[in-house]
Design a protein around this motif. Sequence first.
Motif, mmCIF file in Angstrom:
data_model
loop_
_atom_site.group_PDB
_atom_site.id
_atom_site.type_symbol
_atom_site.label_atom_id
_atom_site.label_comp_id
_atom_site.label_asym_id
_atom_site.label_seq_id
_atom_site.Cartn_x
_atom_site.Cartn_y
_atom_site.Cartn_z
ATOM 1 N N LEU A 158 0.816 -1.217 0.000
ATOM 2 C CA LEU A 158 0.000 0.000 0.000
ATOM 3 C C LEU A 158 0.849 1.265 0.000
ATOM 4 N N ALA A 159 2.024 1.191 0.638
ATOM 5 C CA ALA A 159 2.833 2.391 0.830
ATOM 6 C C ALA A 159 3.628 2.800 -0.410
ATOM 7 N N VAL A 160 4.180 1.817 -1.123
ATOM 8 C CA VAL A 160 5.072 2.141 -2.242
ATOM 9 C C VAL A 160 4.437 3.081 -3.267
ATOM 10 N N PRO A 161 3.174 2.873 -3.677
ATOM 11 C CA PRO A 161 2.584 3.801 -4.652
ATOM 12 C C PRO A 161 2.451 5.235 -4.145
ATOM 13 N N HIS A 162 2.483 5.418 -2.816
ATOM 14 C CA HIS A 162 2.341 6.761 -2.239
ATOM 15 C C HIS A 162 3.684 7.437 -1.980
ATOM 16 N N MET A 163 4.787 6.748 -2.246
ATOM 17 C CA MET A 163 6.098 7.283 -1.900
ATOM 18 C C MET A 163 6.550 8.348 -2.893
ATOM 19 N N SER A 164 6.814 9.523 -2.377
ATOM 20 C CA SER A 164 7.364 10.607 -3.191
ATOM 21 C C SER A 164 8.884 10.606 -3.024
ATOM 22 N N ASP A 165 9.566 11.437 -3.798
ATOM 23 C CA ASP A 165 11.010 11.573 -3.636
ATOM 24 C C ASP A 165 11.354 12.059 -2.224
ATOM 25 N N ARG A 166 10.497 12.890 -1.678
ATOM 26 C CA ARG A 166 10.719 13.386 -0.306
ATOM 27 C C ARG A 166 10.671 12.228 0.701
ATOM 28 N N HIS A 167 9.747 11.300 0.488
ATOM 29 C CA HIS A 167 9.664 10.140 1.378
ATOM 30 C C HIS A 167 10.918 9.276 1.265
ATOM 31 N N ILE A 168 11.404 9.107 0.024
ATOM 32 C CA ILE A 168 12.616 8.318 -0.172
ATOM 33 C C ILE A 168 13.791 8.955 0.564
ATOM 34 N N GLU A 169 13.875 10.278 0.508
ATOM 35 C CA GLU A 169 14.937 10.990 1.225
ATOM 36 C C GLU A 169 14.802 10.774 2.733
ATOM 37 N N GLN A 170 13.560 10.731 3.215
ATOM 38 C CA GLN A 170 13.332 10.478 4.641
ATOM 39 C C GLN A 170 13.838 9.090 5.034
ATOM 40 N N PHE A 171 13.557 8.098 4.192
ATOM 41 C CA PHE A 171 14.039 6.746 4.468
ATOM 42 C C PHE A 171 15.571 6.709 4.457
ATOM 43 N N GLU A 172 16.183 7.448 3.550
ATOM 44 C CA GLU A 172 17.645 7.506 3.495
ATOM 45 C C GLU A 172 18.216 8.081 4.783
ATOM 46 N N ARG A 173 17.577 9.138 5.298
ATOM 47 C CA ARG A 173 18.059 9.745 6.552
ATOM 48 C C ARG A 173 17.944 8.753 7.708
ATOM 49 N N ILE A 174 16.836 8.022 7.742
ATOM 50 C CA ILE A 174 16.650 7.038 8.811
ATOM 51 C C ILE A 174 17.728 5.960 8.731
ATOM 52 N N LEU A 175 17.990 5.477 7.504
ATOM 53 C CA LEU A 175 18.989 4.428 7.327
ATOM 54 C C LEU A 175 20.394 4.933 7.637
ATOM 55 N N ASP A 176 20.695 6.175 7.263
ATOM 56 C CA ASP A 176 21.999 6.756 7.582
ATOM 57 C C ASP A 176 22.202 6.820 9.092
ATOM 58 N N ALA A 177 21.148 7.214 9.805
ATOM 59 C CA ALA A 177 21.235 7.287 11.271
ATOM 60 C C ALA A 177 21.407 5.894 11.868
ATOM 61 N N ALA A 178 20.731 4.905 11.272
ATOM 62 C CA ALA A 178 20.848 3.530 11.760
ATOM 63 C C ALA A 178 22.264 3.013 11.569
ATOM 64 N N VAL A 179 22.846 3.269 10.400
ATOM 65 C CA VAL A 179 24.220 2.847 10.125
ATOM 66 C C VAL A 179 25.187 3.526 11.092
ATOM 67 N N GLY A 180 24.970 4.830 11.327
ATOM 68 C CA GLY A 180 25.830 5.554 12.259
ATOM 69 C C GLY A 180 25.772 4.973 13.657
ATOM 70 N N ALA A 181 24.569 4.627 14.109
ATOM 71 C CA ALA A 181 24.410 4.036 15.439
ATOM 72 C C ALA A 181 25.092 2.677 15.506
ATOM 73 N N LEU A 182 24.948 1.889 14.444
ATOM 74 C CA LEU A 182 25.562 0.563 14.400
ATOM 75 C C LEU A 182 27.076 0.666 14.448
ATOM 76 N N GLN A 183 27.634 1.595 13.677
ATOM 77 C CA GLN A 183 29.087 1.773 13.652
ATOM 78 C C GLN A 183 29.619 2.264 14.990
ATOM 79 N N ALA A 184 28.771 3.001 15.723
ATOM 80 C CA ALA A 184 29.172 3.495 17.042
ATOM 81 C C ALA A 184 28.955 2.455 18.134
ATOM 82 N N GLY A 185 28.384 1.310 17.752
ATOM 83 C CA GLY A 185 28.123 0.257 18.727
ATOM 84 C C GLY A 185 26.920 0.526 19.601
#
Length: 217
Positions: free
Chosen positions: A96-123
């Motif tokens: 249901l969500a994918v058809p509603h995803m705008s470029d802005r939403h994709i950027e939001q997901f990227e920010r979330i994933l970047d923060a997750a990677v940063g937290a993982l690298q910091a232990g």
Amino acid sequence: MNAPRHLTLRERIYEEIVRMIVSGELPSGAPLDEKALTERLQVSRTPFREALGTLAKEGLIEIRPYRGFYVRSFSRKETEDLYELRKTLECFAVELAVPHMSDRHIEQFERILDAAVGALQAGDIQAYGLHDKEFHETISELSGNAALIETLARLALQIQVGRTIANESKVFAERAIRERDDILAAFRERNIARARQLMHAHISDVQRAVLERFEGE
């Protein structure tokens, strides 16, 4: 307790008990020492028990007559059932969500994933788990299906406990990051079938990691 001022006392107690359960400070099956906890939180028994009543309804606390309050223990079957349901619900949310995803939403997901990677690298596995939770909740919200969002919200705490167990493995956490990167690529392509397939595989991976804990007990 470091809690937002707008929360009621019962809500503040609720949030703190949830934090202790999800962090593992109050482990599965552990009794809740009412006297020690009310003194630690500097609250009276009435709002404390009201908060535990809410947690009991949400499936995180057990009230045992004449014995007190306990952190709920999930059986292997209950855990497996929870994740089978989660796969069905979250894969539907992706569809249901994918058809509603705008470029802005994709950027939001990227920010979330970047923060997750940063937290993982910091232990910081606890912070990683919070970003992971945000990732899944954002997909749920984008589905636009109120009944689905409400159902996932009701299961959120039980799912979060499982997520904490799985994230104790650094190998699993690193693999999960790669899986979500693939999911993100599918989002960019607006490839519903691929995104659904990857979400199913990701949650199945979490399910295996959690169920492996039962094998060692």
